[in-house]
Scaffold this motif. Structure first.
Motif, PDB file in Angstrom:
ATOM      1  N   GLY A 154       0.809  -1.210   0.000  1.00 52.16           N
ATOM      2  CA  GLY A 154       0.000   0.000   0.000  1.00 52.16           C
ATOM      3  C   GLY A 154       0.842   1.260   0.000  1.00 52.16           C
ATOM      4  O   GLY A 154       1.847   1.353  -0.697  1.00 52.16           O
ATOM      5  N   GLY A 155       0.430   2.238   0.801  1.00 48.79           N
ATOM      6  CA  GLY A 155       1.008   3.564   0.754  1.00 48.79           C
ATOM      7  C   GLY A 155       2.382   3.718   1.367  1.00 48.79           C
ATOM      8  O   GLY A 155       3.117   4.641   1.007  1.00 48.79           O
ATOM      9  N   HIS A 156       2.758   2.863   2.318  1.00 47.02           N
ATOM     10  CA  HIS A 156       4.086   2.977   2.931  1.00 47.02           C
ATOM     11  C   HIS A 156       4.672   1.596   3.173  1.00 47.02           C
ATOM     12  O   HIS A 156       3.950   0.593   3.243  1.00 47.02           O
ATOM     13  N   ASP A 157       6.010   1.519   3.320  1.00 45.05           N
ATOM     14  CA  ASP A 157       6.667   0.245   3.626  1.00 45.05           C
ATOM     15  C   ASP A 157       7.565   0.382   4.853  1.00 45.05           C
ATOM     16  O   ASP A 157       8.525  -0.371   5.021  1.00 45.05           O
ATOM     17  N   GLY A 158       7.257   1.329   5.721  1.00 44.74           N
ATOM     18  CA  GLY A 158       8.088   1.591   6.880  1.00 44.74           C
ATOM     19  C   GLY A 158       7.649   0.840   8.123  1.00 44.74           C
ATOM     20  O   GLY A 158       6.668   0.095   8.129  1.00 44.74           O
ATOM     21  N   PHE A 159       8.416   1.065   9.202  1.00 42.74           N
ATOM     22  CA  PHE A 159       8.096   0.525  10.523  1.00 42.74           C
ATOM     23  C   PHE A 159       7.468   1.637  11.362  1.00 42.74           C
ATOM     24  O   PHE A 159       7.916   2.794  11.332  1.00 42.74           O
ATOM     25  N   VAL A 160       6.446   1.291  12.138  1.00 40.16           N
ATOM     26  CA  VAL A 160       5.806   2.232  13.053  1.00 40.16           C
ATOM     27  C   VAL A 160       5.401   1.478  14.304  1.00 40.16           C
ATOM     28  O   VAL A 160       5.048   0.295  14.241  1.00 40.16           O
ATOM     29  N   GLY A 161       5.492   2.120  15.466  1.00 39.73           N
ATOM     30  CA  GLY A 161       5.180   1.433  16.706  1.00 39.73           C
ATOM     31  C   GLY A 161       4.621   2.364  17.759  1.00 39.73           C
ATOM     32  O   GLY A 161       4.639   3.594  17.620  1.00 39.73           O
ATOM     33  N   ASP A 162       4.124   1.746  18.826  1.00 38.87           N
ATOM     34  CA  ASP A 162       3.498   2.487  19.915  1.00 38.87           C
ATOM     35  C   ASP A 162       3.856   1.846  21.253  1.00 38.87           C
ATOM     36  O   ASP A 162       3.992   0.619  21.347  1.00 38.87           O
ATOM     37  N   VAL A 163       3.989   2.668  22.266  1.00 35.26           N
ATOM     38  CA  VAL A 163       4.186   2.225  23.641  1.00 35.26           C
ATOM     39  C   VAL A 163       3.088   2.856  24.481  1.00 35.26           C
ATOM     40  O   VAL A 163       2.873   4.074  24.416  1.00 35.26           O
ATOM     41  N   ASP A 164       2.387   2.041  25.266  1.00 35.11           N
ATOM     42  CA  ASP A 164       1.320   2.531  26.132  1.00 35.11           C
ATOM     43  C   ASP A 164       1.481   1.941  27.523  1.00 35.11           C
ATOM     44  O   ASP A 164       1.753   0.737  27.666  1.00 35.11           O
ATOM     45  N   VAL A 165       1.328   2.753  28.533  1.00 33.56           N
ATOM     46  CA  VAL A 165       1.311   2.298  29.930  1.00 33.56           C
ATOM     47  C   VAL A 165       0.033   2.822  30.549  1.00 33.56           C
ATOM     48  O   VAL A 165      -0.255   4.025  30.482  1.00 33.56           O
ATOM     49  N   ASN A 166      -0.754   1.935  31.148  1.00 28.66           N
ATOM     50  CA  ASN A 166      -2.031   2.341  31.713  1.00 28.66           C
ATOM     51  C   ASN A 166      -2.243   1.751  33.104  1.00 28.66           C
ATOM     52  O   ASN A 166      -1.833   0.618  33.384  1.00 28.66           O
ATOM     53  N   TYR A 167      -2.878   2.539  33.936  1.00 26.80           N
ATOM     54  CA  TYR A 167      -3.336   2.062  35.232  1.00 26.80           C
ATOM     55  C   TYR A 167      -4.845   1.877  35.143  1.00 26.80           C
ATOM     56  O   TYR A 167      -5.573   2.820  34.834  1.00 26.80           O
ATOM     57  N   ASN A 168      -5.317   0.652  35.380  1.00 25.80           N
ATOM     58  CA  ASN A 168      -6.732   0.314  35.274  1.00 25.80           C
ATOM     59  C   ASN A 168      -7.338   0.290  36.676  1.00 25.80           C
ATOM     60  O   ASN A 168      -7.051  -0.621  37.461  1.00 25.80           O
ATOM     61  N   ALA A 169      -8.140   1.289  36.987  1.00 23.42           N
ATOM     62  CA  ALA A 169      -8.668   1.447  38.342  1.00 23.42           C
ATOM     63  C   ALA A 169     -10.140   1.047  38.398  1.00 23.42           C
ATOM     64  O   ALA A 169     -10.977   1.666  37.730  1.00 23.42           O
ATOM     65  N   PRO A 170     -10.494   0.021  39.177  1.00 32.24           N
ATOM     66  CA  PRO A 170     -11.910  -0.338  39.363  1.00 32.24           C
ATOM     67  C   PRO A 170     -12.631   0.773  40.137  1.00 32.24           C
ATOM     68  O   PRO A 170     -12.147   1.238  41.162  1.00 32.24           O
ATOM     69  N   VAL A 171     -13.774   1.194  39.630  1.00 32.46           N
ATOM     70  CA  VAL A 171     -14.566   2.241  40.280  1.00 32.46           C
ATOM     71  C   VAL A 171     -16.043   1.905  40.137  1.00 32.46           C
ATOM     72  O   VAL A 171     -16.430   1.036  39.349  1.00 32.46           O
ATOM     73  N   ASP A 172     -16.867   2.604  40.893  1.00 37.59           N
ATOM     74  CA  ASP A 172     -18.314   2.466  40.767  1.00 37.59           C
ATOM     75  C   ASP A 172     -18.846   3.676  40.015  1.00 37.59           C
ATOM     76  O   ASP A 172     -18.723   4.818  40.486  1.00 37.59           O
ATOM     77  N   LEU A 173     -19.411   3.440  38.821  1.00 36.96           N
ATOM     78  CA  LEU A 173     -19.992   4.508  38.019  1.00 36.96           C
ATOM     79  C   LEU A 173     -21.436   4.162  37.697  1.00 36.96           C
ATOM     80  O   LEU A 173     -21.721   3.063  37.198  1.00 36.96           O
TER      81      LEU A 173
END
Length: 276
Positions: A154-173
């Motif tokens: 397709g349109g590109h042949d490069g490398f791309v990446g992502d780093v994600d760090v998340n805190y998952n907090a249980p709550v009452d909604l």
């Protein structure tokens, strides 16, 4: 959809709540090897990565999960967990980059567009099939994920990446046991990827009025994201999400961004899903 990263950015944000959503579905449908999720909502996002204009889109998705390893989704592509234990998951993914149009998109999923075209004359970038892998580490409520993909057609042949760090907090909604997730994120790419989206050649400069530019690889952006997963009943869940990203490096300095776009990128949306 051919607006760059509208869907991709949303997919990254939703990763923060995907574990919570999947766990809920597995508990609800215990004993079933296959389950389906149909979802829809709206997302407001930059018209393309680096844009100073915002567009609003309808966001439909259908996903099928087979066991706890294989997932097939219109939005995220195909992913498979080759390795999985209590803390570490490693897998492979086949997905796509949505490309970019040099004029505001005008398809059925567009609910509203920016008032003008910022990059007319640069030409379109086709959608790209991408293949890659990911590692995810979970410790208690903390979740970290690294994903790297390569364009193969397709349109590109490069490398791309992502780093994600998340805190998952249980709550009452709203009287429901819910999960709020938040944390930092960053994206990176090689020269081939950034050149495809952020270079401006002499011909493109003449056609668009944007200065010539040659982009290199490195960190593309860094930012913060937050999301809330609220199960409304046994089958239906509501997900709200928002992210704020700052472009970095050669991407930030690109003449496309500096002359026609914005260094800050904000995405938000609301999705409702039904799992059976």
């Amino acid at each position: 959809m051919k607006t760059i990263l509208t869907i991709a950015a949303t997919s990254l944000i939703l990763q923060a709540v995907s574990v919570a959503a999947q766990d809920a579905a597995e508990d609800t449908f215990a004993g079933h090897d296959i389950y389906f999720t149909v979802s829809g909502g709206i997302v407001s996002a930059p018209t393309f990565l680096g844009s100073g204009e915002t567009s609003t889109y309808a966001l439909p998705d259908i996903s099928v999960s087979v066991g706890d390893r294989l997932n097939i989704s219109l939005l995220d592509g195909v992913s498979y967990d080759f390795y999985k234990d209590d803390n570490l998951t490693a897998g492979a993914i086949l997905t796509y980059d949505a490309g970019r149009e040099d004029t505001p998109p005008s398809h059925a999923l567009v609910l509203s567009n920016g008032a003008r075209s910022e990059i007319e004359g640069l030409g379109d970038i086709d959608e790209t099939a991408e293949i890659g892998g990911y590692f995810e580490y979970t410790h208690g409520n903390l979740q970290a994920r690294l994903a790297v993909r390569k364009g193969i057609d397709g349109g590109h042949d490069g490398f791309v990446g992502d780093v994600d760090v998340n805190y998952n907090a249980p709550v009452d909604l709203f009287g429901k046991q819910s999960v709020i997730s938040f944390g930092p994120s960053a994206s990176f790419a090689d020269d081939s990827y950034t050149s495809t989206f952020f270079d401006v050649s002499a011909d493109q400069s003449a056609a668009s009025g944007i200065s010539e530019y040659d982009a290199g690889g490195g960190i593309m952006s860094y930012g913060l994201n937050a999301s809330a997963y609220v199960p409304l009943n046994q089958n239906v869940a509501l997900v709200g999400f928002a992210s704020f990203d700052q472009l970095a490096g050669d991407v930030r300095n690109s003449s496309i961004v500096q002359e026609r776009g914005s260094e800050t990128q904000t995405t938000s949306g609301l999705v409702i899903s039904y799992t059976y």
